[in-house]
Write a protein that holds these residues in place. Structure first.
Motif, PDB file in Angstrom:
ATOM      1  N   LEU A 121       2.701 -13.389  -2.718  1.00  0.00           N
ATOM      2  CA  LEU A 121       1.659 -14.167  -2.056  1.00  0.00           C
ATOM      3  C   LEU A 121       2.166 -15.548  -1.648  1.00  0.00           C
ATOM      4  CD1 LEU A 121      -1.365 -13.196  -4.317  1.00  0.00           C
ATOM      5  CD2 LEU A 121      -0.359 -11.982  -2.371  1.00  0.00           C
ATOM      6  N   THR A 122       1.959 -15.883  -0.387  1.00  0.00           N
ATOM      7  CA  THR A 122       2.433 -17.129   0.206  1.00  0.00           C
ATOM      8  C   THR A 122       1.799 -18.349  -0.472  1.00  0.00           C
ATOM      9  OG1 THR A 122       2.681 -15.995   2.322  1.00  0.00           O
ATOM     10  CG2 THR A 122       2.624 -18.400   2.394  1.00  0.00           C
ATOM     11  N   GLY A 123       2.629 -19.346  -0.763  1.00  0.00           N
ATOM     12  CA  GLY A 123       2.141 -20.626  -1.272  1.00  0.00           C
ATOM     13  C   GLY A 123       1.606 -20.586  -2.686  1.00  0.00           C
ATOM     14  N   THR A 124       2.105 -19.658  -3.520  1.00  0.00           N
ATOM     15  CA  THR A 124       1.580 -19.553  -4.893  1.00  0.00           C
ATOM     16  C   THR A 124       2.613 -19.951  -5.947  1.00  0.00           C
ATOM     17  OG1 THR A 124       2.111 -17.177  -4.964  1.00  0.00           O
ATOM     18  CG2 THR A 124      -0.140 -17.795  -4.297  1.00  0.00           C
ATOM     19  N   GLY A 125       3.633 -20.701  -5.552  1.00  0.00           N
ATOM     20  CA  GLY A 125       4.575 -21.232  -6.529  1.00  0.00           C
ATOM     21  C   GLY A 125       5.849 -20.429  -6.653  1.00  0.00           C
ATOM     22  N   ASP A 126       6.641 -20.803  -7.667  1.00  0.00           N
ATOM     23  CA  ASP A 126       7.933 -20.166  -7.900  1.00  0.00           C
ATOM     24  C   ASP A 126       8.053 -19.820  -9.380  1.00  0.00           C
ATOM     25  OD1 ASP A 126      10.494 -19.224  -7.478  1.00  0.00           O
ATOM     26  OD2 ASP A 126      11.410 -21.199  -7.779  1.00  0.00           O
ATOM     27  N   PRO A 127       8.081 -18.549  -9.756  1.00  0.00           N
ATOM     28  CA  PRO A 127       8.007 -17.402  -8.859  1.00  0.00           C
ATOM     29  C   PRO A 127       6.590 -17.251  -8.303  1.00  0.00           C
ATOM     30  CG  PRO A 127       7.945 -16.652 -11.134  1.00  0.00           C
ATOM     31  CD  PRO A 127       8.172 -18.139 -11.173  1.00  0.00           C
ATOM     32  N   PRO A 128       6.472 -16.619  -7.133  1.00  0.00           N
ATOM     33  CA  PRO A 128       5.137 -16.463  -6.539  1.00  0.00           C
ATOM     34  C   PRO A 128       4.323 -15.409  -7.274  1.00  0.00           C
ATOM     35  CG  PRO A 128       6.765 -15.302  -5.232  1.00  0.00           C
ATOM     36  CD  PRO A 128       7.528 -16.051  -6.296  1.00  0.00           C
ATOM     37  N   LEU A 129       3.012 -15.484  -7.107  1.00  0.00           N
ATOM     38  CA  LEU A 129       2.165 -14.399  -7.574  1.00  0.00           C
ATOM     39  C   LEU A 129       2.499 -13.159  -6.745  1.00  0.00           C
ATOM     40  CD1 LEU A 129      -1.220 -16.296  -7.887  1.00  0.00           C
ATOM     41  CD2 LEU A 129       0.016 -15.219  -9.773  1.00  0.00           C
ATOM     42  N   ARG A 130       2.472 -11.992  -7.394  1.00  0.00           N
ATOM     43  CA  ARG A 130       2.788 -10.733  -6.709  1.00  0.00           C
ATOM     44  C   ARG A 130       1.686  -9.719  -6.976  1.00  0.00           C
ATOM     45  NH1 ARG A 130       8.590  -7.926  -7.321  1.00  0.00           N
ATOM     46  NH2 ARG A 130       9.027  -9.563  -5.791  1.00  0.00           N
ATOM     47  N   THR A 131       1.094  -9.166  -5.918  1.00  0.00           N
ATOM     48  CA  THR A 131       0.117  -8.095  -6.065  1.00  0.00           C
ATOM     49  C   THR A 131       0.819  -6.756  -5.897  1.00  0.00           C
ATOM     50  OG1 THR A 131      -0.444  -8.237  -3.714  1.00  0.00           O
ATOM     51  CG2 THR A 131      -1.868  -9.422  -5.229  1.00  0.00           C
ATOM     52  N   THR A 132       0.326  -5.743  -6.616  1.00  0.00           N
ATOM     53  CA  THR A 132       0.850  -4.387  -6.469  1.00  0.00           C
ATOM     54  C   THR A 132      -0.318  -3.438  -6.250  1.00  0.00           C
ATOM     55  OG1 THR A 132       0.779  -4.020  -8.865  1.00  0.00           O
ATOM     56  CG2 THR A 132       2.865  -4.787  -7.941  1.00  0.00           C
ATOM     57  N   TYR A 133      -0.055  -2.406  -5.472  1.00  0.00           N
ATOM     58  CA  TYR A 133      -1.070  -1.411  -5.144  1.00  0.00           C
ATOM     59  C   TYR A 133      -0.429  -0.031  -5.292  1.00  0.00           C
ATOM     60  CZ  TYR A 133      -2.483  -5.617  -2.530  1.00  0.00           C
ATOM     61  OH  TYR A 133      -2.794  -6.902  -2.160  1.00  0.00           O
ATOM     62  N   GLU A 134      -1.104   0.871  -6.037  1.00  0.00           N
ATOM     63  CA  GLU A 134      -0.583   2.229  -6.183  1.00  0.00           C
ATOM     64  C   GLU A 134      -1.724   3.183  -6.560  1.00  0.00           C
ATOM     65  OE1 GLU A 134       1.369   3.205 -10.123  1.00  0.00           O
ATOM     66  OE2 GLU A 134       1.819   1.064 -10.008  1.00  0.00           O
ATOM     67  N   PRO A 135      -1.634   4.480  -6.251  1.00  0.00           N
ATOM     68  CA  PRO A 135      -0.635   5.127  -5.398  1.00  0.00           C
ATOM     69  C   PRO A 135      -1.001   4.940  -3.927  1.00  0.00           C
ATOM     70  CG  PRO A 135      -2.196   6.759  -6.198  1.00  0.00           C
ATOM     71  CD  PRO A 135      -2.622   5.430  -6.776  1.00  0.00           C
ATOM     72  N   VAL A 136      -0.044   4.498  -3.156  1.00  0.00           N
ATOM     73  CA  VAL A 136      -0.269   4.151  -1.751  1.00  0.00           C
ATOM     74  C   VAL A 136       0.862   4.687  -0.889  1.00  0.00           C
ATOM     75  CG1 VAL A 136      -0.396   2.196  -0.141  1.00  0.00           C
ATOM     76  CG2 VAL A 136      -1.561   2.056  -2.340  1.00  0.00           C
ATOM     77  N   THR A 137       0.504   5.282   0.247  1.00  0.00           N
ATOM     78  CA  THR A 137       1.493   5.613   1.268  1.00  0.00           C
ATOM     79  C   THR A 137       1.650   4.369   2.132  1.00  0.00           C
ATOM     80  OG1 THR A 137       0.851   7.941   1.280  1.00  0.00           O
ATOM     81  CG2 THR A 137       2.062   7.124   3.204  1.00  0.00           C
ATOM     82  N   ALA A 138       2.813   3.752   2.083  1.00  0.00           N
ATOM     83  CA  ALA A 138       3.035   2.459   2.743  1.00  0.00           C
ATOM     84  C   ALA A 138       2.984   2.568   4.263  1.00  0.00           C
ATOM     85  CB  ALA A 138       4.371   1.872   2.310  1.00  0.00           C
ATOM     86  N   ALA A 139       2.383   1.546   4.881  1.00  0.00           N
ATOM     87  CA  ALA A 139       2.393   1.410   6.335  1.00  0.00           C
ATOM     88  C   ALA A 139       3.181   0.165   6.722  1.00  0.00           C
ATOM     89  CB  ALA A 139       0.959   1.307   6.858  1.00  0.00           C
ATOM     90  N   VAL A 140       3.851  -0.438   5.739  1.00  0.00           N
ATOM     91  CA  VAL A 140       4.637  -1.664   5.957  1.00  0.00           C
ATOM     92  C   VAL A 140       6.016  -1.465   5.353  1.00  0.00           C
ATOM     93  CG1 VAL A 140       2.679  -3.268   6.043  1.00  0.00           C
ATOM     94  CG2 VAL A 140       3.657  -2.634   3.819  1.00  0.00           C
ATOM     95  N   GLU A 141       6.923  -2.389   5.682  1.00  0.00           N
ATOM     96  CA  GLU A 141       8.285  -2.321   5.155  1.00  0.00           C
ATOM     97  C   GLU A 141       8.620  -3.607   4.418  1.00  0.00           C
ATOM     98  OE1 GLU A 141      10.908  -1.523   8.408  1.00  0.00           O
ATOM     99  OE2 GLU A 141      10.072   0.468   8.774  1.00  0.00           O
ATOM    100  N   GLU A 142       9.587  -3.510   3.517  1.00  0.00           N
ATOM    101  CA  GLU A 142      10.035  -4.670   2.762  1.00  0.00           C
ATOM    102  C   GLU A 142      10.431  -5.800   3.696  1.00  0.00           C
ATOM    103  OE1 GLU A 142      13.561  -5.662  -0.414  1.00  0.00           O
ATOM    104  OE2 GLU A 142      12.677  -3.651  -0.446  1.00  0.00           O
TER     105      GLU A 142
END
Length: 200
Positions: A121-142
């Motif tokens: 997540l943008t602008g949430t510090g170092d290390p940043p906050l990270r969201t995870t979603y599962e089970p998901v068929t991704a429509a995006v790339e790293e």
């Protein structure tokens, strides 16, 4: 006599307006507290990380507009102990999964046979906050940048640990898991319109 009655009625109306405004503007209590893991005596564990600060920057639920929470966040008593490091949101297979806020895709692929998408997540510090979603068929790339509400995948029919199909939504900073519902501001967490009660 009438003047005194008018003053009393006006005073009650003003009091009602003040109480109503206070109730509407007060933040609701959190559904699940974002705290550090607790030991048997209820005190924070000595080896547990301090609670992560979570800004309420979410602009969308991951699925739907107000999905049913099938299972809430249950912090483990120890770092490796049992618990539920996220929330399970009811969603049928094929439901679009959306980014809750702006960020960069950290991972999109399969882990232990399940489709997973993680977003820093943008602008949430170092290390940043990270969201995870599962089970998901991704429509995006790293490495891809995503905006709030942008579709990042769809709910997989397989791989859910719920009895009904769901999305497991997690949030962490570094290795510390926190309650993902903390990302959502009060206007997204409210479950219905406020109602004014009668005076008498």
């Amino acid at each position: 006599m009438r003047a005194n009655r008018c003053v009393r009625v006006c005073a009650r109306l003003i009091l009602l307006v003040i109480v109503t405004a206070t109730a509407l503007l007060a933040p609701p209590p959190p559904l699940f507290a974002a705290t550090a893991p607790l030991g048997d005596a209820g005190a924070p564990l000595a080896d547990a990380d301090p609670p992560a600060t979570v800004p309420a920057i979410g602009r969308a639920w991951p699925v739907g507009s107000r999905p049913r929470v099938l299972r809430g966040w249950e912090p483990p008593a120890t770092v490796y102990g049992p618990g539920h490091r996220g929330v399970d949101l009811a969603a049928p297979a094929g439901t679009p999964v959306r980014a809750v806020t702006r960020g960069r895709v950290a991972f999109a692929g399969r882990v232990a046979g399940r489709g997973v998408v993680s977003v820093d997540l943008t602008g949430t510090g170092d290390p940043p906050l990270r969201t995870t979603y599962e089970p998901v068929t991704a429509a995006v790339e790293e490495g891809e940048e995503v905006e709030p509400g942008e579709v990042i995948g769809t709910v997989d029919a397989n791989g859910s640990h719920c009895t009904a199909t769901c999305v497991h939504w997690g949030l962490r900073r570094g290795e510390s898991y926190v309650n993902p519902l903390s990302l959502l501001p009060p206007w997204l967490l409210h479950r219905g319109p406020s109602r004014l009660l009668p005076l008498a």
